[in-house]
Motif scaffolding. Sequence first.
Motif, short mmCIF file in Angstrom:
data_model
loop_
_atom_site.label_atom_id
_atom_site.label_comp_id
_atom_site.label_asym_id
_atom_site.label_seq_id
_atom_site.Cartn_x
_atom_site.Cartn_y
_atom_site.Cartn_z
N LEU A 1 0.84 -1.01 -0.04
CA LEU A 1 0.06 0.03 -0.05
C LEU A 1 0.87 1.23 0.03
O LEU A 1 1.84 1.36 0.83
CB LEU A 1 -1.03 0.01 1.16
CG LEU A 1 -1.70 -1.04 1.36
CD1 LEU A 1 -2.69 -0.97 2.58
CD2 LEU A 1 -2.68 -1.47 0.05
N ASN A 2 0.45 2.01 -0.98
CA ASN A 2 1.20 3.46 -1.00
C ASN A 2 1.04 4.35 0.37
O ASN A 2 0.07 4.78 0.59
CB ASN A 2 0.85 4.18 -2.20
CG ASN A 2 1.63 5.45 -2.37
OD1 ASN A 2 2.46 6.10 -1.64
ND2 ASN A 2 2.14 5.80 -3.78
N PRO A 3 2.12 4.53 1.19
CA PRO A 3 2.13 5.28 2.23
C PRO A 3 1.61 6.76 2.13
O PRO A 3 1.25 7.30 2.92
CB PRO A 3 3.44 5.31 2.88
CG PRO A 3 4.25 4.93 1.68
CD PRO A 3 3.50 4.20 0.83
N ARG A 4 1.71 7.21 0.92
CA ARG A 4 1.53 8.52 0.76
C ARG A 4 -0.16 8.86 -0.04
O ARG A 4 -0.39 9.85 -0.20
CB ARG A 4 2.38 9.29 -0.36
CG ARG A 4 3.91 9.29 0.14
CD ARG A 4 4.83 9.79 -0.91
NE ARG A 4 6.14 9.89 -0.38
CZ ARG A 4 6.96 8.84 -0.50
NH1 ARG A 4 6.82 7.84 -0.68
NH2 ARG A 4 8.14 9.04 0.06
N MET A 5 -0.70 7.66 -0.05
CA MET A 5 -2.15 7.75 -0.40
C MET A 5 -3.02 7.27 0.66
O MET A 5 -2.88 6.51 1.50
CB MET A 5 -2.39 7.04 -1.65
CG MET A 5 -1.58 7.16 -2.94
SD MET A 5 -1.50 5.71 -4.28
CE MET A 5 -3.34 6.13 -4.65
N THR A 6 -4.38 8.10 0.54
CA THR A 6 -5.20 7.77 1.44
C THR A 6 -5.92 6.41 1.10
O THR A 6 -5.78 6.03 -0.09
CB THR A 6 -6.18 8.86 1.59
OG1 THR A 6 -7.02 8.96 0.25
CG2 THR A 6 -5.72 10.23 1.93
N LEU A 7 -6.63 5.84 2.19
CA LEU A 7 -7.25 4.72 1.71
C LEU A 7 -8.35 4.81 0.65
O LEU A 7 -8.45 4.09 -0.22
CB LEU A 7 -8.19 4.33 2.86
CG LEU A 7 -8.94 2.81 3.03
CD1 LEU A 7 -9.16 2.63 4.69
CD2 LEU A 7 -10.17 2.93 2.35
N ARG A 8 -9.07 5.97 0.66
CA ARG A 8 -10.01 6.38 -0.48
C ARG A 8 -9.24 6.15 -2.00
O ARG A 8 -9.66 5.56 -2.70
CB ARG A 8 -10.64 7.74 -0.27
CG ARG A 8 -11.56 7.97 -1.40
CD ARG A 8 -11.17 8.95 -2.40
NE ARG A 8 -12.12 9.33 -3.33
CZ ARG A 8 -11.98 10.01 -4.36
NH1 ARG A 8 -10.56 10.19 -4.66
NH2 ARG A 8 -12.77 10.62 -5.24
N ASP A 9 -7.92 6.86 -1.94
CA ASP A 9 -7.43 6.97 -3.01
C ASP A 9 -6.94 5.45 -3.65
O ASP A 9 -6.77 5.24 -4.77
CB ASP A 9 -5.98 7.79 -3.17
CG ASP A 9 -6.65 9.15 -3.12
OD1 ASP A 9 -7.71 9.65 -3.52
OD2 ASP A 9 -5.81 10.30 -2.42
#
Length: 326
Positions: free
Chosen positions: A109-117
Amino acid sequence: MNSDNETLIRVEDLVMHFPIYRGVIRRQVGAVHAVDGISFDIKQGETLGLVGESGCGKSTTGRTILQLYKPTAGHVYFRDKDLVELKPEAMRMMRREMQMIFQDPYASLNPRMTLRDIVAQPLMAFDEVSGKDIDKRVGELLELVKLNPDFAGRYPHEFSGGQRQRIGVARALALNPSFIVCDEPISALDVSIQAQVVNLLEDLQKELNLTYLFIAHDLSMVRHISNRVAVMYLGVIVELSDRNELYKNPLHPYTKALLSAIPVPDPVYFETHRRTIMQGDVPSPVNPPSGCRFRTRCPIADDGCALQKPDFRQVKPGHYVACLKV
């Protein structure tokens, strides 16, 4: 799942070798034989478990089926379409039907993206929905995996390992796929959380008619979730059968050794059953043994096992094994 279901995935003589280069001019001096000519099929709605030691080629098999790795040779058929022969754009569109749940929920999971993104990314990549419909669909997916939709604005580091894996499941379900490769989805989780994730996968399979390739080390968990089980060793499948048949009547020496290593909370059992201890280490996939791959560690191997490669053949209805001694 019943035997009349159509075949969704058919793998024929799949080979995946990774070249080894050396020197200034990058000359190929060998290859890692990660997957070396395997064949099997997966029926619609079933779960095929794929087990074996670390480094035997399980994850490479899953990624090659999805064409994340371009196979060296062989064919992968999805509803009779050969994925190996598809052009890039056609293969991109096929990815709606095939998704993957990765092993490490902390790294996938990309740590710079929110769960929504994160969950919405597949939807935007294929222009499935737009605008406010994205938020609505993301909320539906989060509820589907038993997460609170109000968490959509949070980042991955704010979630536990089990919750992160549920996010990965939600992302895999975004495009309503038919087939999902579960690449050791519980191995990085606490034991107390593993059962929750497996139960979630089972519930989703029943609700959405999903088909799984479930890759794992935990043989007891594979027996719980799988309809059939394939045992892999050093790039080849050595045994494949219905789960109950395989666990009650294993035929290949490697399968017997794996099953004997399952801990059983019964001291009487250990007094009456001898554990099969394999000698030596797994040979290098760069230079695998001739003949039978398992012969260097097999307790019943003889000189003939070094000369002849065992055929992967059916010895009982639905029970396949690759061993000269069976």
